[in-house]
Design an enzyme around this catalytic site. Structure first.
Site, PDB file in Angstrom:
ATOM      1  N   GLU A   1      42.476  35.561  32.637  1.00 55.47           N
ATOM      2  CA  GLU A   1      43.619  35.815  33.531  1.00 55.47           C
ATOM      3  C   GLU A   1      44.315  34.508  33.911  1.00 55.47           C
ATOM      4  O   GLU A   1      45.387  34.528  34.494  1.00 55.47           O
ATOM      5  CB  GLU A   1      43.158  36.606  34.773  1.00 55.47           C
ATOM      6  CG  GLU A   1      42.444  35.813  35.864  1.00 55.47           C
ATOM      7  CD  GLU A   1      40.997  35.441  35.521  1.00 55.47           C
ATOM      8  OE1 GLU A   1      40.565  35.664  34.376  1.00 55.47           O
ATOM      9  OE2 GLU A   1      40.332  34.891  36.417  1.00 55.47           O
TER      10      GLU A   1
ATOM     11  N   CYS B   1      33.203  35.731  33.771  1.00 56.79           N
ATOM     12  CA  CYS B   1      32.519  34.662  34.490  1.00 56.79           C
ATOM     13  C   CYS B   1      31.473  35.213  35.463  1.00 56.79           C
ATOM     14  O   CYS B   1      30.461  35.734  35.012  1.00 56.79           O
ATOM     15  CB  CYS B   1      33.520  33.734  35.158  1.00 56.79           C
ATOM     16  SG  CYS B   1      32.806  32.122  35.518  1.00 56.79           S
TER      17      CYS B   1
ATOM     18  N   HIS C   1      37.830  32.740  31.905  1.00 57.99           N
ATOM     19  CA  HIS C   1      38.807  33.457  32.746  1.00 57.99           C
ATOM     20  C   HIS C   1      40.102  33.697  31.971  1.00 57.99           C
ATOM     21  O   HIS C   1      41.019  32.871  32.069  1.00 57.99           O
ATOM     22  CB  HIS C   1      39.154  32.600  33.963  1.00 57.99           C
ATOM     23  CG  HIS C   1      38.082  32.472  34.983  1.00 57.99           C
ATOM     24  ND1 HIS C   1      38.076  33.196  36.147  1.00 57.99           N
ATOM     25  CD2 HIS C   1      36.963  31.703  35.012  1.00 57.99           C
ATOM     26  CE1 HIS C   1      37.012  32.878  36.868  1.00 57.99           C
ATOM     27  NE2 HIS C   1      36.323  31.975  36.196  1.00 57.99           N
TER      28      HIS C   1
HETATM   29  N1  GLN Z   1      29.157  29.893  38.961  1.00 57.18           N
HETATM   30  C1  GLN Z   1      29.648  31.128  39.497  1.00 57.18           C
HETATM   31  C2  GLN Z   1      28.506  32.099  39.784  1.00 57.18           C
HETATM   32  O1  GLN Z   1      27.378  31.800  39.608  1.00 57.18           O
HETATM   33  C3  GLN Z   1      30.650  31.791  38.567  1.00 57.18           C
HETATM   34  C4  GLN Z   1      31.915  30.995  38.536  1.00 57.18           C
HETATM   35  C5  GLN Z   1      33.149  31.786  38.228  1.00 57.18           C
HETATM   36  O2  GLN Z   1      33.177  33.021  38.276  1.00 57.18           O
HETATM   37  N2  GLN Z   1      34.211  31.074  37.948  1.00 57.18           N
HETATM   38  O3  GLN Z   1      28.762  33.180  40.200  1.00 57.18           O
END
Ligand code: GLN
Length: 215
Positions: free
Chosen positions: A182, A81, A180
């Site tokens: 995890e 992410c 994610h």
């Molecule tokens: N939208 C977040 C960002 O720009 C990422 C979101 C996340 O890691 N769950 O960093």
């Protein structure tokens, strides 16, 4: 072979669950907050969180340059992410002063799935980790909008409004997912990354790079 030590960047975001998954996959997990800790790991996870904030903290803790140098030297890194955003060479919808670690020849779009769908779960077929699709949790997630020739697409969303969007990629020793792993019950992504780290530790990494180029 001795079990590899895999660090989890613990400046911001969800390090604890990743550390648990690393241990379940048979490696040693270790939180990383400073340069001396980064120097000791065989692989690193950049967790979810907020990519702008994590980049600022990497600079403030003077980890940015040493992390880039270790990536250039072939350190296996898995970004989830916000971690995927940090590994990307190019970011769309970035904050105005957003810095990136870089290393992967990908363009990611931050918050790509739209504000109205802040978080959702969906299936992602990923033949590289096994026949059963991965059930993936997305939280204000990015997607990969463009990928260079050395990038291997490992997974795309299957079904729903975002059908076909690229959400898992690998380039040599670098792995990234929009979601994610995890947070759901499936340990296969962490096991896959631990295997990547073992390959590099045992000197076999170049074999798996699509272009056959050692990194
Ligand atoms: N939208 C977040 C960002 O720009 C990422 C979101 C996340 O890691 N769950 O960093």
């Amino acid at each position: 072979m001795k079990s590899p030590t895999i660090g989890v960047l613990a400046l911001q975001g969800d390090a604890r669950e990743h550390l648990r998954r690393i241990e379940s996959a048979g490696a040693t997990g270790s939180p990383v907050r400073r340069e001396a800790e980064l120097a000791t790991v065989d692989g690193l996870i950049l967790p979810g969180g907020e990519s702008t904030t994590i980049a600022k903290l990497l600079n403030r803790f003077e980890l940015m340059e040493s992390l880039r140098a270790r990536i250039r030297a072939g350190l296996p890194v898995y970004g989830s992410c916000a971690g995927m955003i940090l590994l990307a060479d190019r970011i769309l919808n970035a904050a105005s002063d957003q810095d990136t670690v870089g290393g992967m020849d990908i363009t990611v779009r931050r918050n790509a799935f739209g504000r109205q769908v802040e978080s959702f779960e969906n299936r992602v077929p990923m033949p590289a980790i096994g026949a059963a699709p991965f059930w993936a949790a997305f939280i204000r997630a990015p997607w990969v909008e463009q990928a260079g020739p050395r990038v291997e697409v490992l997974g795309r969303v299957s079904g729903g409004a975002a059908d076909g969007r690229v959400v898992a990629v690998r380039q040599g020793a670098l792995l990234a997912t929009s979601f994610h792993p995890e947070l759901t019950d499936d340990g296969r992504i962490h096991a896959f990354f631990v295997d990547m780290v073992r390959e590099v530790v045992s000197g076999a990494s170049a074999v798996r790079d699509p272009a056959g180029m050692p990194r």
